[in-house]
Design a protein around this motif. Structure first.
Motif, PDB file in Angstrom:
ATOM      1  N   LYS A 107       0.900  -1.144  -0.067  1.00 18.74           N
ATOM      2  CA  LYS A 107      -0.052  -0.053   0.118  1.00 18.74           C
ATOM      3  C   LYS A 107       0.976   1.286   0.075  1.00 18.74           C
ATOM      4  O   LYS A 107       0.356   2.102  -0.550  1.00 18.74           O
ATOM      5  CB  LYS A 107      -0.893   0.042   1.199  1.00 18.74           C
ATOM      6  CG  LYS A 107      -1.928  -1.040   1.281  1.00 18.74           C
ATOM      7  CD  LYS A 107      -2.943  -0.999   2.196  1.00 18.74           C
ATOM      8  CE  LYS A 107      -4.032  -1.813   2.478  1.00 18.74           C
ATOM      9  NZ  LYS A 107      -4.858  -1.823   3.611  1.00 18.74           N
ATOM     10  N   ALA A 108       2.038   1.205   0.844  1.00 18.52           N
ATOM     11  CA  ALA A 108       2.804   2.449   0.694  1.00 18.52           C
ATOM     12  C   ALA A 108       3.667   2.493  -0.599  1.00 18.52           C
ATOM     13  O   ALA A 108       3.664   3.780  -1.196  1.00 18.52           O
ATOM     14  CB  ALA A 108       4.075   2.005   1.958  1.00 18.52           C
ATOM     15  N   ARG A 109       3.917   1.712  -1.194  1.00 18.60           N
ATOM     16  CA  ARG A 109       4.543   1.797  -2.633  1.00 18.60           C
ATOM     17  C   ARG A 109       3.627   2.094  -3.534  1.00 18.60           C
ATOM     18  O   ARG A 109       3.720   3.085  -4.279  1.00 18.60           O
ATOM     19  CB  ARG A 109       5.051   0.386  -3.102  1.00 18.60           C
ATOM     20  CG  ARG A 109       6.081  -0.116  -2.484  1.00 18.60           C
ATOM     21  CD  ARG A 109       7.008  -1.262  -3.365  1.00 18.60           C
ATOM     22  NE  ARG A 109       6.112  -2.418  -3.352  1.00 18.60           N
ATOM     23  CZ  ARG A 109       6.028  -3.438  -2.734  1.00 18.60           C
ATOM     24  NH1 ARG A 109       6.640  -3.403  -1.627  1.00 18.60           N
ATOM     25  NH2 ARG A 109       5.254  -4.346  -2.616  1.00 18.60           N
ATOM     26  N   MET A 110       2.178   1.893  -3.395  1.00 20.29           N
ATOM     27  CA  MET A 110       1.215   2.297  -4.377  1.00 20.29           C
ATOM     28  C   MET A 110       1.009   3.756  -3.981  1.00 20.29           C
ATOM     29  O   MET A 110       0.659   4.699  -4.808  1.00 20.29           O
ATOM     30  CB  MET A 110      -0.296   1.587  -4.148  1.00 20.29           C
ATOM     31  CG  MET A 110      -1.319   1.787  -5.285  1.00 20.29           C
ATOM     32  SD  MET A 110      -2.847   0.976  -4.993  1.00 20.29           S
ATOM     33  CE  MET A 110      -3.498   1.593  -3.610  1.00 20.29           C
ATOM     34  N   GLU A 210       3.895   1.218 -11.903  1.00 23.00           N
ATOM     35  CA  GLU A 210       4.402   1.151 -10.691  1.00 23.00           C
ATOM     36  C   GLU A 210       2.908   0.737  -9.657  1.00 23.00           C
ATOM     37  O   GLU A 210       2.794   0.110  -8.752  1.00 23.00           O
ATOM     38  CB  GLU A 210       5.191   2.078  -9.904  1.00 23.00           C
ATOM     39  CG  GLU A 210       6.561   2.019 -10.378  1.00 23.00           C
ATOM     40  CD  GLU A 210       7.240   3.294  -9.705  1.00 23.00           C
ATOM     41  OE1 GLU A 210       6.716   4.146  -9.107  1.00 23.00           O
ATOM     42  OE2 GLU A 210       8.607   3.287 -10.100  1.00 23.00           O
ATOM     43  N   ILE A 211       1.976   1.770 -10.224  1.00 24.12           N
ATOM     44  CA  ILE A 211       0.514   1.565  -9.380  1.00 24.12           C
ATOM     45  C   ILE A 211      -0.093   0.088  -9.603  1.00 24.12           C
ATOM     46  O   ILE A 211      -0.579  -0.378  -8.611  1.00 24.12           O
ATOM     47  CB  ILE A 211      -0.226   2.671  -9.554  1.00 24.12           C
ATOM     48  CG1 ILE A 211       0.034   4.020  -9.339  1.00 24.12           C
ATOM     49  CG2 ILE A 211      -1.749   2.450  -9.346  1.00 24.12           C
ATOM     50  CD1 ILE A 211      -0.550   5.217  -9.753  1.00 24.12           C
ATOM     51  N   SER A 213       1.417  -2.432 -10.447  1.00 17.96           N
ATOM     52  CA  SER A 213       2.328  -3.512  -9.790  1.00 17.96           C
ATOM     53  C   SER A 213       1.872  -3.554  -8.419  1.00 17.96           C
ATOM     54  O   SER A 213       1.755  -4.476  -7.733  1.00 17.96           O
ATOM     55  CB  SER A 213       3.814  -3.301 -10.162  1.00 17.96           C
ATOM     56  OG  SER A 213       4.510  -4.014  -9.081  1.00 17.96           O
ATOM     57  N   ALA A 214       1.763  -2.329  -7.771  1.00 17.75           N
ATOM     58  CA  ALA A 214       1.370  -2.311  -6.240  1.00 17.75           C
ATOM     59  C   ALA A 214      -0.037  -2.996  -6.215  1.00 17.75           C
ATOM     60  O   ALA A 214      -0.133  -3.604  -5.098  1.00 17.75           O
ATOM     61  CB  ALA A 214       1.411  -0.816  -5.946  1.00 17.75           C
ATOM     62  N   LYS A 215      -0.922  -2.764  -7.088  1.00 15.20           N
ATOM     63  CA  LYS A 215      -2.260  -3.138  -6.738  1.00 15.20           C
ATOM     64  C   LYS A 215      -2.294  -4.510  -6.830  1.00 15.20           C
ATOM     65  O   LYS A 215      -2.794  -5.275  -5.973  1.00 15.20           O
ATOM     66  CB  LYS A 215      -3.135  -2.748  -7.914  1.00 15.20           C
ATOM     67  CG  LYS A 215      -3.669  -1.130  -7.740  1.00 15.20           C
ATOM     68  CD  LYS A 215      -4.601  -0.617  -8.773  1.00 15.20           C
ATOM     69  CE  LYS A 215      -4.994   0.947  -8.249  1.00 15.20           C
ATOM     70  NZ  LYS A 215      -5.975   1.529  -9.371  1.00 15.20           N
ATOM     71  N   ALA A 216      -1.521  -5.216  -7.972  1.00 17.40           N
ATOM     72  CA  ALA A 216      -1.430  -6.531  -7.822  1.00 17.40           C
ATOM     73  C   ALA A 216      -0.576  -7.529  -6.758  1.00 17.40           C
ATOM     74  O   ALA A 216      -1.115  -8.214  -6.186  1.00 17.40           O
ATOM     75  CB  ALA A 216      -0.434  -6.977  -9.168  1.00 17.40           C
ATOM     76  N   ASP A 217       0.300  -6.608  -6.281  1.00 15.52           N
ATOM     77  CA  ASP A 217       0.872  -7.037  -4.934  1.00 15.52           C
ATOM     78  C   ASP A 217      -0.218  -6.829  -3.634  1.00 15.52           C
ATOM     79  O   ASP A 217      -0.016  -7.723  -2.902  1.00 15.52           O
ATOM     80  CB  ASP A 217       2.179  -6.028  -4.748  1.00 15.52           C
ATOM     81  CG  ASP A 217       3.265  -6.856  -3.859  1.00 15.52           C
ATOM     82  OD1 ASP A 217       2.860  -8.029  -3.347  1.00 15.52           O
ATOM     83  OD2 ASP A 217       3.951  -5.962  -3.375  1.00 15.52           O
ATOM     84  N   ILE A 218      -0.852  -5.850  -3.848  1.00 12.93           N
ATOM     85  CA  ILE A 218      -1.713  -5.517  -2.705  1.00 12.93           C
ATOM     86  C   ILE A 218      -2.913  -6.788  -2.889  1.00 12.93           C
ATOM     87  O   ILE A 218      -3.191  -7.611  -1.631  1.00 12.93           O
ATOM     88  CB  ILE A 218      -2.614  -4.210  -2.703  1.00 12.93           C
ATOM     89  CG1 ILE A 218      -1.645  -3.310  -2.236  1.00 12.93           C
ATOM     90  CG2 ILE A 218      -3.886  -4.359  -2.063  1.00 12.93           C
ATOM     91  CD1 ILE A 218      -2.217  -2.059  -2.480  1.00 12.93           C
TER      92      ILE A 218
END
Length: 366
Positions: A107-110, A210-211, A213-218
């Protein structure tokens, strides 16, 4: 010596009627029994190849771990949802905490990527403004340059008539050169602004990636949290249905693996599987009344009904079904499984005594 036969003779005469009465009663009883047996043979079908069966649930574990406690005991009666055993959940609690921490990082990365998008869009807007100013400057400088060139051409055409001094021509040429330099500077500024706009657009694309990727990671971290919670719930082994515990194979402290059976839970719902000869099925149908005798209950009679008849003989369900298309063939009377259910009122006080595997004798009333 001569008086003994004469004295025994009256006794024999007195016992003779009693003997004939007994013989008569035995013959009558035999006749009644024979009539009853013939009536039963004509109106019923009987088999002693029958046994009680029911649902036996093999309860295993869904996760590997150490057994902290085993609450269920052999032959214990349990209800649906009762705790049978518990596996150490520490491993899965740690897994859940790690997934939660990873989720916060994602979430911080997003959030950081979203800030980059905002910054890049602001830079793109600034670049658009610079491009617009540069275009306006170019248009203005092109107009000035065109005017200076026109003045230079006019002065050069008049120099031969001595209407214009040579100094004026030099001044016009200098103005043209200066206007060209200014125009070149504006064009360079425009190119720089366009490059800045492209850089901002690239930064936006990178930040948006990056967003994503961050969403997928979330999503992945949230799934990990759900999986960790699911595994933690599986550390508690509970009874799926009500019944009695059998074949307990668990001790506190044991290391168990996924799928390892710990208990056999025998359900409360029981029925009879009776294997009738194929020659007995002609008049048999679903719904007929059945008289049931359980060997373990001292010949006590229970009532039931024919629930269903198997779609094939029992031999067809064997591991190696018979193949009669051979040279050596011997006709064997086949047996067909028939499912018989108990009348609830008939076994109301004997439910705990109905155990799968017990032998039974059934008589179907045709």
């Amino acid at each position: 010596m001569s008086e003994t036969p004469s004295s025994a003779k009256p006794g024999n005469k007195s016992r003779s009627p009693l003997r004939w009465i007994i013989i008569t009663l035995v013959v009558l009883a035999g006749g009644v029994w024979a009539v009853h047996a013939i009536r039963l043979s004509l109106s019923t079908e009987k088999t002693d190849d029958a046994f009680i069966t029911g649902h036996i649930h093999r309860i295993g574990v869904g996760v590997a771990g150490n057994l902290l406690e085993v609450d269920a005991q052999d032959n214990q009666e349990v209800r649906a949802g009762d705790l049978l055993a518990r596996i150490d959940p520490l491993e899965f609690e740690i897994m859940e905490k790690q997934s939660v921490a990873a989720l916060e990082q994602a979430k911080a990365r997003m959030t950081e990527a979203e800030a980059k998008v905002t910054q890049a869009k602001s830079a793109e807007l600034q670049a658009d403004a610079v491009v617009a100013v540069a275009n306006a400057d170019i248009q203005q400088h092109e107009s000035v340059l065109a005017l200076f060139r026109l003045t230079l051409e006019r002065n050069e055409s008049l120099v031969q008539t001595s209407a214009v001094a040579k100094a004026d021509i030099d001044q016009a040429r200098s103005a043209v050169t200066g206007a060209e330099a200014t125009l070149a500077g504006s064009e360079a500024q425009l190119a720089s602004a366009r490059a800045g706009k492209e850089t901002a657009a690239s930064a936006i694309a990178v930040a948006q990636a990056e967003i994503a990727s961050a969403k997928a990671d979330i999503d992945a971290r949230q799934a990990s949290i759900l999986e960790a919670r699911r595994l933690r719930q599986l550390t508690e082994v509970t009874a799926p249905v009500s019944g009695r515990i059998g074949n307990r194979n668990a001790e506190a402290g044991n290391r168990v693996q996924v799928g390892q059976p710990l208990f056999a839970l025998v359900g409360d719902d029981n029925w009879i599987v009776a294997n009738f000869k194929e020659t007995q099925l002609e008049k048999m149908c679903v719904g007929q009344s059945v008289d049931i005798t359980i060997d373990a209950l001292g010949g006590r009679h229970f009532s039931g009904r024919v629930d269903s008849i198997a779609p094939s003989t029992g031999a067809q369900f064997a591991l190696l079904p018979p193949d009669n298309a051979t040279g050596n063939f011997t006709k064997v009377v086949q047996r067909v499984p028939v499912k018989i259910t108990f009348d609830p009122d008939s076994i109301h006080d004997f439910k705990t005594a109905m155990r799968p595997g017990l032998s039974a004798v059934v008589r179907v009333k045709l």
